[in-house]
Design an enzyme around this catalytic site. Structure first.
Site, PDB file in Angstrom:
ATOM      1  N   HIS A 190       0.877  -1.101   0.061  1.00  0.00           N
ATOM      2  CA  HIS A 190       0.085   0.149  -0.035  1.00  0.00           C
ATOM      3  C   HIS A 190       0.783   1.281  -0.054  1.00  0.00           C
ATOM      4  O   HIS A 190       2.148   1.221   0.037  1.00  0.00           O
ATOM      5  CB  HIS A 190      -1.011   0.123   1.176  1.00  0.00           C
ATOM      6  CG  HIS A 190      -0.290   0.052   2.420  1.00  0.00           C
ATOM      7  ND1 HIS A 190       0.274  -0.828   3.049  1.00  0.00           N
ATOM      8  CD2 HIS A 190      -0.465   1.205   3.389  1.00  0.00           C
ATOM      9  CE1 HIS A 190       0.730  -0.398   4.252  1.00  0.00           C
ATOM     10  NE2 HIS A 190       0.205   0.796   4.548  1.00  0.00           N
TER      11      HIS A 190
ATOM     12  N   HIS B 222      -7.444  -0.696   5.724  1.00  0.00           N
ATOM     13  CA  HIS B 222      -6.291   0.337   6.514  1.00  0.00           C
ATOM     14  C   HIS B 222      -6.154   1.422   5.277  1.00  0.00           C
ATOM     15  O   HIS B 222      -6.384   2.570   5.690  1.00  0.00           O
ATOM     16  CB  HIS B 222      -5.171  -0.517   6.457  1.00  0.00           C
ATOM     17  CG  HIS B 222      -3.946   0.260   6.724  1.00  0.00           C
ATOM     18  ND1 HIS B 222      -3.753   0.653   8.156  1.00  0.00           N
ATOM     19  CD2 HIS B 222      -2.707   0.647   6.276  1.00  0.00           C
ATOM     20  CE1 HIS B 222      -2.545   1.574   7.980  1.00  0.00           C
ATOM     21  NE2 HIS B 222      -2.032   1.111   6.949  1.00  0.00           N
TER      22      HIS B 222
ATOM     23  N   HIS C  72       4.907  -4.270  10.790  1.00  0.00           N
ATOM     24  CA  HIS C  72       5.186  -3.823  12.036  1.00  0.00           C
ATOM     25  C   HIS C  72       5.308  -4.505  13.215  1.00  0.00           C
ATOM     26  O   HIS C  72       4.741  -5.711  13.229  1.00  0.00           O
ATOM     27  CB  HIS C  72       4.214  -2.799  12.541  1.00  0.00           C
ATOM     28  CG  HIS C  72       3.980  -1.566  11.476  1.00  0.00           C
ATOM     29  ND1 HIS C  72       4.730  -0.173  11.730  1.00  0.00           N
ATOM     30  CD2 HIS C  72       3.290  -1.163  10.707  1.00  0.00           C
ATOM     31  CE1 HIS C  72       4.663   0.338  10.582  1.00  0.00           C
ATOM     32  NE2 HIS C  72       3.588  -0.043  10.013  1.00  0.00           N
TER      33      HIS C  72
ATOM     34  N   ASP D 286       0.205  -3.779   6.305  1.00  0.00           N
ATOM     35  CA  ASP D 286      -0.653  -3.268   7.267  1.00  0.00           C
ATOM     36  C   ASP D 286      -2.131  -3.756   7.643  1.00  0.00           C
ATOM     37  O   ASP D 286      -2.994  -3.009   8.099  1.00  0.00           O
ATOM     38  CB  ASP D 286      -0.535  -1.804   7.791  1.00  0.00           C
ATOM     39  CG  ASP D 286       0.804  -1.441   7.888  1.00  0.00           C
ATOM     40  OD1 ASP D 286       1.571  -1.932   8.084  1.00  0.00           O
ATOM     41  OD2 ASP D 286       0.894   0.126   7.684  1.00  0.00           O
TER      42      ASP D 286
ATOM     43  N   HIS E 115       1.504   4.121   1.933  1.00  0.00           N
ATOM     44  CA  HIS E 115       1.983   4.732   3.136  1.00  0.00           C
ATOM     45  C   HIS E 115       3.285   5.012   2.959  1.00  0.00           C
ATOM     46  O   HIS E 115       4.355   4.179   2.547  1.00  0.00           O
ATOM     47  CB  HIS E 115       1.470   4.201   4.258  1.00  0.00           C
ATOM     48  CG  HIS E 115       0.163   4.385   4.829  1.00  0.00           C
ATOM     49  ND1 HIS E 115      -0.487   3.741   5.848  1.00  0.00           N
ATOM     50  CD2 HIS E 115      -0.790   5.477   4.315  1.00  0.00           C
ATOM     51  CE1 HIS E 115      -1.841   3.995   5.777  1.00  0.00           C
ATOM     52  NE2 HIS E 115      -1.884   5.315   4.773  1.00  0.00           N
TER      53      HIS E 115
ATOM     54  N   ASP F 173       5.871   4.900   5.095  1.00  0.00           N
ATOM     55  CA  ASP F 173       6.600   3.787   5.566  1.00  0.00           C
ATOM     56  C   ASP F 173       6.772   2.294   4.835  1.00  0.00           C
ATOM     57  O   ASP F 173       7.199   1.472   5.521  1.00  0.00           O
ATOM     58  CB  ASP F 173       6.324   3.650   7.324  1.00  0.00           C
ATOM     59  CG  ASP F 173       5.023   2.995   7.491  1.00  0.00           C
ATOM     60  OD1 ASP F 173       3.804   3.578   6.767  1.00  0.00           O
ATOM     61  OD2 ASP F 173       4.645   2.396   8.247  1.00  0.00           O
ATOM     62  N   HIS F 174       5.975   2.440   3.668  1.00  0.00           N
ATOM     63  CA  HIS F 174       5.982   0.982   3.049  1.00  0.00           C
ATOM     64  C   HIS F 174       6.503   1.317   1.526  1.00  0.00           C
ATOM     65  O   HIS F 174       7.081   0.556   0.902  1.00  0.00           O
ATOM     66  CB  HIS F 174       4.631   0.624   2.680  1.00  0.00           C
ATOM     67  CG  HIS F 174       3.925   0.233   4.208  1.00  0.00           C
ATOM     68  ND1 HIS F 174       3.998  -1.026   4.735  1.00  0.00           N
ATOM     69  CD2 HIS F 174       3.641   1.011   5.279  1.00  0.00           C
ATOM     70  CE1 HIS F 174       3.474  -1.022   5.797  1.00  0.00           C
ATOM     71  NE2 HIS F 174       3.343   0.166   6.452  1.00  0.00           N
TER      72      HIS F 174
HETATM   73 FE    FE Z   1       2.679   0.941   8.313  1.00  0.00          FE
HETATM   74 ZN    ZN Z   2       0.227   1.745   6.554  1.00  0.00          ZN
END
Ligand code: FE
Ligand code: ZN
Length: 256
Positions: A57, A115, A172, A134, A59, A61-62
């Site tokens: 996805h 999410h 995570h 996530d 985001h 942090d991905h």
């Molecule tokens: Fe994340």
């Molecule tokens: Zn995420």
């Protein structure tokens, strides 16, 4: 049989980036590279050349390492075609239900929105390996930033149907906090209590609690158990549809 070798790279505060290596075709993917440097370091240590990025996805942090890794290695970036505008550097646009061939290893692409809308998971059935971003965490699930409870419950129910020995590689390390919350929902669940003790020990020694397996998640993760009477009772929603129960469990976790 094309089996994956998976490397786990802890980055940032609590993210995991994974490398998946398929040795027959000699391909290596980074799954959700939040950053690039630790990925390049691990590749060098393993003697692997990055050929792919698989994104779940959009985001930061991905996908944060996407462009730097592509510049450094010329790798191919794979993501959801339905969310292509938000996946930096996307080359291959996959869709829900596609089988994507990563070297000789087949990955089924599953839409697991909730999410985010457009979140996908990669299911490598032969290796019993699920890259889930996530959507599911060990004893938890992602917050619903874009999707609805109905959507997220539907996504979790789809994933829940995978085999017991499915290895769940989530993005995570949230497990210890998730366990504390799960015990507020099902404090009499013996498997959950035992698992929670194991998690405390693992974290006290700074060991990862990920990957987990689908069988134990199904038995202990409250977000996969919204259709279990005890969970509905815990949130005062006996007889309500599972998506409603799920929504209430999620709401309680948001304020936990
Ligand atoms: Fe994340
Ligand atoms: Zn995420």
């Amino acid at each position: 049989m094309a089996v994956l070798e998976v490397e786990q790279i802890p980055v940032l505060k609590d993210n995991y980036v994974y490398l998946a290596h398929e040795s027959e075709a000699n391909v290596t993917a980074a799954i959700d590279p939040a950053v690039h440097e630790p990925v390049l370091e691990r590749l060098a240590r393993k003697g692997w050349k990055l050929t792919h990025i698989l994104n779940t996805h959009h985001h930061g942090d991905h996908v944060g390492g996407n462009l730097a890794l592509k510049a450094a290695t010329g790798c191919t970036i794979v993501g959801n075609g339905a969310d292509a505008a938000r996946i930096p550097g996307i080359d291959v646009r996959v869709r829900d239900g596609d089988t994507y061939m990563f070297g000789k290893a087949a990955a089924k692409v599953m839409d697991v929105s909730g999410h985010t809308v457009g979140h996908i998971a990669y299911w490598f059935a032969e290796s019993r390996t699920l890259f889930v971003g996530d959507t599911i965490f060990a004893l938890g699930c992602g917050r619903m930033f874009e999707g609805t409870a109905e959507q997220m419950w539907g996504s979790l129910a789809k994933l829940r149907a995978l085999p017991d020995d499915t290895l769940i590689y989530c993005a995570h390390e949230y497990t210890q906090n998730n366990a504390r919350f799960a015990l507020t929902i099902e404090r009499d669940n013996e498997l959950l209590r035992a698992r929670s003790s194991e998690i405390d020990i693992a974290r006290a020694h700074n060991r990862p609690t990920v990957p987990s397996k689908m069988g134990i998640e199904r038995a202990t993760n409250p977000f996969l158990r919204a259709d279990v009477p005890g969970v509905a009772r815990a949130v005062d929603l006996v007889g309500a549809p599972p998506a409603k129960v799920f929504a209430e469990v999620r709401r309680r976790k948001d304020v936990f």
